[in-house]
Design a protein around this motif. Sequence first.
Motif, PDB file in Angstrom:
ATOM      1  N   ARG A  32      -2.316  -7.038   8.767  1.00  0.00           N
ATOM      2  CA  ARG A  32      -1.133  -6.653   8.015  1.00  0.00           C
ATOM      3  C   ARG A  32      -0.303  -7.891   7.738  1.00  0.00           C
ATOM      4  O   ARG A  32       0.103  -8.583   8.656  1.00  0.00           O
ATOM      5  N   GLU A  33      -0.109  -8.171   6.469  1.00  0.00           N
ATOM      6  CA  GLU A  33       0.662  -9.338   6.040  1.00  0.00           C
ATOM      7  C   GLU A  33       0.121 -10.610   6.690  1.00  0.00           C
ATOM      8  O   GLU A  33       0.880 -11.474   7.148  1.00  0.00           O
ATOM      9  N   TRP A  59       2.467   0.451   5.590  1.00  0.00           N
ATOM     10  CA  TRP A  59       1.240  -0.335   5.562  1.00  0.00           C
ATOM     11  C   TRP A  59      -0.001   0.542   5.689  1.00  0.00           C
ATOM     12  O   TRP A  59      -1.067   0.208   5.181  1.00  0.00           O
ATOM     13  N   ARG A 109      -1.404   1.627   2.542  1.00  0.00           N
ATOM     14  CA  ARG A 109      -1.970   0.525   1.769  1.00  0.00           C
ATOM     15  C   ARG A 109      -3.317   0.079   2.313  1.00  0.00           C
ATOM     16  O   ARG A 109      -3.869  -0.928   1.845  1.00  0.00           O
ATOM     17  N   MET A 110      -3.880   0.808   3.274  1.00  0.00           N
ATOM     18  CA  MET A 110      -5.154   0.413   3.871  1.00  0.00           C
ATOM     19  C   MET A 110      -6.356   0.904   3.086  1.00  0.00           C
ATOM     20  O   MET A 110      -7.499   0.658   3.477  1.00  0.00           O
TER      21      MET A 110
END
Length: 230
Positions: free
Chosen positions: A50-51, A84, A87-88
């Motif tokens: 993540r990020e 998040w 957004r996977m």
Amino acid sequence: MAAADLPSTPPLSSTPRTRITRLRERGRTDRQALHDLLADGLVAHVGVVREGRPVVVPSAYAVDPQGPDEAGSLYLHGSVGAGWLGRMDGAEVCVTVTELDGLVLARSAFHHSMNYRSAVVLGRARLVTDAAERLRALDAVVDQVVPGRAATLRPMTRKELAATVVLAVPLAEASVKERAGDAGDDDEDVAAGTWAGTLPLRRACDGVVSNPDSHDRVPDDVRRRAAHWA
């Protein structure tokens, strides 16, 4: 679906990412071992990036060996509020499930170990958008905790469904590793006469505790689950 009812599937196929390179004798090649372990487990740990940073989060899960993904589907769920997660879709994830069966206390620090069963599932996550599949997956997550409970509950509301993200991960690329038995001590340590042994561990339930505002009898599905771990 109970472990005994799982369909027959091809064996686990080793890939460069799932090949066991240390203590290969602990690896399992029968896919049924994967199904059995996932049927027993309650918590999965999901590794994502993540990020640009690795993150591992615990999650309830469910498995459908006949799901639409290759070799079946492992379902994860979470809150839309964790942005998040939504957004996977299409992202690579790593899902692990471990059951600890005992502590292995050897005659040397080097040979201390644990008896365990563990699975690693690698794959590209798929955001589940089909309404019927979402409902099946969420029911399955409830039934993973207490088999048969989903059928006793009211239907989820639109608001609840809208607040929930469901991801599916294919079961095609996975590995299973197990350890059982005594400590593997060196001969000279055994000859020295020092004690060694194991502490077997198991999941246990201390009974059912009803909510103070719950006036109904404890449902049969809950009683059965508690008795299973009594």
